[in-house]
Design a protein around this motif. Sequence first.
Motif, short mmCIF file in Angstrom:
data_model
loop_
_atom_site.label_atom_id
_atom_site.label_comp_id
_atom_site.label_asym_id
_atom_site.label_seq_id
_atom_site.Cartn_x
_atom_site.Cartn_y
_atom_site.Cartn_z
N UNK A 1 -48.66 -34.17 35.53
CA UNK A 1 -48.50 -33.59 34.59
C UNK A 1 -46.74 -33.41 34.35
N UNK A 2 -46.91 -34.09 32.75
CA UNK A 2 -45.78 -34.54 31.85
C UNK A 2 -44.87 -32.86 31.66
N UNK A 3 -43.31 -32.59 32.09
CA UNK A 3 -42.46 -31.78 31.67
C UNK A 3 -41.78 -31.72 30.31
N UNK A 4 -41.84 -31.08 29.76
CA UNK A 4 -40.55 -31.25 28.97
C UNK A 4 -40.43 -29.62 28.72
N UNK A 5 -38.26 -29.80 28.50
CA UNK A 5 -37.91 -28.52 28.75
C UNK A 5 -37.51 -28.60 27.02
N UNK A 6 -37.53 -27.25 26.28
CA UNK A 6 -37.56 -27.35 24.59
C UNK A 6 -35.85 -25.78 25.09
N UNK A 7 -34.64 -26.67 24.47
CA UNK A 7 -33.86 -25.48 25.07
C UNK A 7 -33.37 -25.46 23.68
N UNK A 8 -31.89 -24.64 22.89
CA UNK A 8 -31.96 -24.26 21.78
C UNK A 8 -30.08 -24.36 22.76
N UNK A 9 -29.95 -25.60 21.60
CA UNK A 9 -28.21 -26.17 21.68
C UNK A 9 -28.49 -27.29 22.66
N UNK A 10 -26.90 -28.03 22.28
CA UNK A 10 -26.75 -28.92 22.64
C UNK A 10 -25.80 -29.03 23.72
N UNK A 11 -26.84 -30.33 25.13
CA UNK A 11 -25.08 -29.98 26.49
C UNK A 11 -25.00 -30.53 25.91
N UNK A 12 -23.20 -30.63 26.31
CA UNK A 12 -22.45 -31.25 25.77
C UNK A 12 -22.28 -32.69 27.17
N UNK A 13 -21.25 -33.57 27.32
CA UNK A 13 -21.08 -34.26 28.17
C UNK A 13 -20.23 -33.23 29.51
N UNK A 14 -20.39 -33.23 30.73
CA UNK A 14 -19.86 -32.29 31.53
C UNK A 14 -20.28 -31.74 33.02
N UNK A 15 -19.89 -31.20 33.13
CA UNK A 15 -20.86 -30.83 34.90
C UNK A 15 -22.48 -30.46 34.53
N UNK A 16 -22.49 -29.32 33.93
CA UNK A 16 -23.60 -28.91 33.46
C UNK A 16 -25.09 -30.03 32.84
N UNK A 17 -23.93 -31.11 32.18
CA UNK A 17 -24.89 -32.36 31.45
C UNK A 17 -25.05 -33.03 33.29
N UNK A 18 -24.40 -33.11 33.82
CA UNK A 18 -24.24 -34.53 34.94
C UNK A 18 -25.52 -34.09 36.10
N UNK A 19 -25.50 -32.27 36.05
CA UNK A 19 -26.17 -31.67 36.75
C UNK A 19 -27.52 -31.55 36.39
N UNK A 20 -27.98 -31.62 35.81
CA UNK A 20 -29.43 -31.43 34.91
C UNK A 20 -30.28 -33.40 34.47
N UNK A 21 -29.25 -34.01 34.97
CA UNK A 21 -29.15 -35.53 34.74
C UNK A 21 -29.85 -35.88 36.05
N UNK A 22 -29.35 -35.57 36.82
CA UNK A 22 -29.17 -35.91 38.12
C UNK A 22 -30.65 -35.19 38.80
N UNK A 23 -31.02 -34.19 38.72
CA UNK A 23 -31.70 -32.97 39.38
C UNK A 23 -33.01 -33.18 38.99
N UNK A 24 -33.04 -33.77 37.30
CA UNK A 24 -34.50 -33.99 36.71
C UNK A 24 -34.38 -35.56 37.07
N UNK A 25 -33.49 -36.52 37.16
CA UNK A 25 -33.83 -38.08 37.76
C UNK A 25 -34.59 -38.12 39.31
N UNK A 26 -34.02 -36.41 39.90
CA UNK A 26 -34.61 -36.80 41.64
C UNK A 26 -35.92 -36.17 41.74
N UNK A 27 -36.03 -35.19 40.28
CA UNK A 27 -37.61 -35.07 40.18
C UNK A 27 -38.62 -35.91 39.94
#
Length: 155
Positions: A1-27
């Motif tokens: 089952x594919x997962x899509x996250x539709x989100x308002x706003x753009x996530x700029x480079x930084x801690x939040x973007x790094x964490x999202x990328x890391x957790x989604x890669x793990x997922x």
Amino acid sequence: MRVKIAAAGRLRAGAEADMVSDYLTRFDRTGRALGLGPATIHEIEAKKGGMVAEADLLGRAVQGADVVVALDERGRVMTSPEFAAMLADWRDQGRGEVAFIIGGADGIHPALLEAADARLSFGMMVWPHMLVRVMLSEQLYRAASILAGAPYHRD
């Protein structure tokens, strides 16, 4: 089952973007064998038109998803194992894609909330939408870990 996250706003480079990328890669890595993933993020930017324009763009981003979940402080609060079980149930029902909606600073337009199949809350407090992405990404990974029997989640 594919997962899509539709989100308002753009996530700029930084801690939040790094964490999202890391957790989604793990997922994606953990979920693949379980029939979960991949996870993608669709960002929208509605500078004019306020919540109505934002709702239109978010609604279009999740169009065609089998299940639409709105992240909302008035939504259902659940434990991580309950969240994992909910994802597994949808997967086992043959749902091809679940889409999570994260609204902007003003939240999600009432019409889009009403159209969602479910509402999920990370507590009664209001969280910045950029942090909600991190929290959702981590919970997706945690859910896959729970379903895989991995030791990441401890009761």
